[in-house]
Design an enzyme around this catalytic site. Structure first.
Site, PDB file in Angstrom:
ATOM      1  N   TYR A  55       7.519  -3.815  -0.121  1.00 13.03           N
ATOM      2  CA  TYR A  55       8.279  -3.646  -1.361  1.00 13.03           C
ATOM      3  C   TYR A  55       8.312  -2.173  -1.782  1.00 13.03           C
ATOM      4  O   TYR A  55       8.636  -1.309  -0.975  1.00 13.03           O
ATOM      5  CB  TYR A  55       7.728  -4.558  -2.453  1.00 13.03           C
ATOM      6  CG  TYR A  55       8.119  -6.012  -2.276  1.00 13.03           C
ATOM      7  CD1 TYR A  55       9.409  -6.450  -2.553  1.00 13.03           C
ATOM      8  CD2 TYR A  55       7.203  -6.955  -1.807  1.00 13.03           C
ATOM      9  CE1 TYR A  55       9.783  -7.781  -2.380  1.00 13.03           C
ATOM     10  CE2 TYR A  55       7.569  -8.292  -1.634  1.00 13.03           C
ATOM     11  CZ  TYR A  55       8.856  -8.699  -1.930  1.00 13.03           C
ATOM     12  OH  TYR A  55       9.235 -10.013  -1.748  1.00 13.03           O
ATOM     13  N   SER A  56       7.952  -1.861  -3.025  1.00 12.05           N
ATOM     14  CA  SER A  56       8.183  -0.508  -3.542  1.00 12.05           C
ATOM     15  C   SER A  56       7.232   0.554  -3.017  1.00 12.05           C
ATOM     16  O   SER A  56       7.422   1.740  -3.295  1.00 12.05           O
ATOM     17  CB  SER A  56       8.144  -0.505  -5.077  1.00 12.05           C
ATOM     18  OG  SER A  56       9.333  -1.044  -5.597  1.00 12.05           O
ATOM     19  N   ALA A  57       6.232   0.169  -2.236  1.00  9.27           N
ATOM     20  CA  ALA A  57       5.463   1.203  -1.542  1.00  9.27           C
ATOM     21  C   ALA A  57       6.375   1.988  -0.604  1.00  9.27           C
ATOM     22  O   ALA A  57       6.039   3.099  -0.188  1.00  9.27           O
ATOM     23  CB  ALA A  57       4.293   0.584  -0.787  1.00  9.27           C
TER      24      ALA A  57
END
Length: 390
Positions: free
Chosen positions: A67-69
């Site tokens: 995801y947003s990593a």
């Protein structure tokens, strides 16, 4: 009892203990954690089940959607272009992307895209998902969109749109899609198992995500029964017109199946990076020092890239957040390993970061998507790293 595989250097045994505790007490199903110190791996662990439906075990080379990593990887690409002189973060976006000047956006600098200050968290008209995955229709919609607040006066987490905004600048400047740029200029140099746009031949290595449903749907709880600190957030979740909801409804349908082959193969530089904990840690290690003879940014560029740009109440998340130009900075909820660390979290618990003060780079990935204040898996691992440094 979950089997933990891998290696831990002397002194870092607390990380192995915390990793095991994540399976025993904190809900991990399949996961991996990797830590580099001064350019060499000191922790490289994995365990559990990659696919609960088939029983496929998590192996050394299991891939996980983070995801947003992903945003940390994309930000790194932008700063590499800035270091080369191809991109000026203080120049208006419209210099590189002329269509972006529409609707009062002519003066927004690239820096404000990276630091969530552009006011482009949502769209007046969501883009059909199939078109969004094809890239150009979403870029065009964002170029035409009016800001939802005066740019530069506030910050709010551009959870979905950030990837197309920053990614389109990377594409215009480099002539390559952000996923291709990352593959050729970062992953290839460092030997990273990390993809922004998964190759078809790698899909069988990807774990199956498991989503934990909350015990209580807070939106159904009377406001007077909620803790004071949660009331504003819950009110926003109940309001379909709030930034908190609109930021994740930029496609039609709003819900994106991140486990589907189509989504994993597309390039979503904010949210669909797929890789290993080892790859995350190795990339961050190469930001703060040499790894195998490769350093991604000079110390001067890194200092600029990790300098705080905004802090305080986030207009989307409605909690305190801190950002540099693209990276998250430590907060009380996510202290990483110290005040000089930088990195990025991902939905459900994944985390990658570096701490130049201690020479530490960290990556944690997992397939049980939990999230929320009760998810202590990543923070407990980072705390174990901190204790190992004493």
């Amino acid at each position: 009892m979950t089997t933990i595989d891998g290696e831990v250097a002397p002194g870092f045994e607390p990380v192995r203990e915390a990793f095991m505790a994540n399976f025993v007490r904190h809900g991990d199903i399949g996961a991996a954690v990797c830590v580099y110190q001064y350019g060499r791996p000191v922790v490289d662990l994995w365990g559990g089940v990659a696919d609960p439906e088939t029983g496929r075990p998590w192996t050394r080379d299991t891939l996980q959607l983070v995801y947003s990593a992903t945003k940390g990887a994309t930000a790194t690409a932008a700063h590499m272009l800035a270091e080369r002189g191809a991109l000026d973060l203080d120049t208006p976006v419209a210099k590189y992307w002329p269509e972006f000047a529409a609707n009062g956006k002519a003066d927004i600098p690239v820096r404000w895209l990276l630091s969530h200050q552009a006011g482009l968290v949502a769209l007046d008209q969501p883009v059909p998902l199939e078109e969004a995955l094809a890239w150009h229709p979403m870029a065009a919609a964002l170029a035409a969109q009016r800001p939802l607040w005066t740019p530069g006066t506030a910050h709010g987490y551009h959870g979905r749109t950030w990837g197309w905004l920053v990614g389109e600048v990377i594409r215009r400047v480099s002539g390559r899609s952000p996923g291709r740029f990352f593959a050729e200029e970062i992953a290839a140099l460092l030997g990273l198992d990390f993809f922004i746009g998964l190759l078809a031949g790698e899909r069988d290595r990807v774990s199956r995500m498991v989503y934990q449903r909350p015990d209580v749907d807070l939106t159904t709880v009377p406001a007077e029964s909620l803790p004071e600190e949660l009331r504003e957030q819950v009110a926003a979740w109940r309001d379909p017109h709030s930034f908190s909801n609109r930021a994740y409804a930029v496609t039609a349908p709003a819900e994106i199946d991140f486990g589907s082959p189509e989504v994993q193969a597309a390039e979503l530089p904010a949210s669909n990076g797929i890789g290993t904990a080892r790859a995350l840690a190795r990339m961050y290690a190469a930001l703060i020092g040499e790894v195998g003879g490769v350093r991604l940014l000079t110390p001067e560029t890194l200092a600029s890239a990790t300098r705080e740009q905004v802090g305080g109440k986030d207009q989307v998340m409605l909690i305190p957040s801190r950002f540099s130009t693209g990276y998250m900075l430590p907060t009380e909820a996510n202290p990483m390993t110290g005040p000089n660390a930088f990195g990025h979290t991902g939905r459900g618990g994944s985390l990658g970061f570096a701490d130049p003060e201690h020479g530490i780079a960290f990556g944690y990935v997992m397939n049980h998507i939990i999230g929320g204040p009760d998810d202590v898996r990543a923070t407990s691992l980072a705390d174990a790293v901190r204790r190992s440094l004493v």
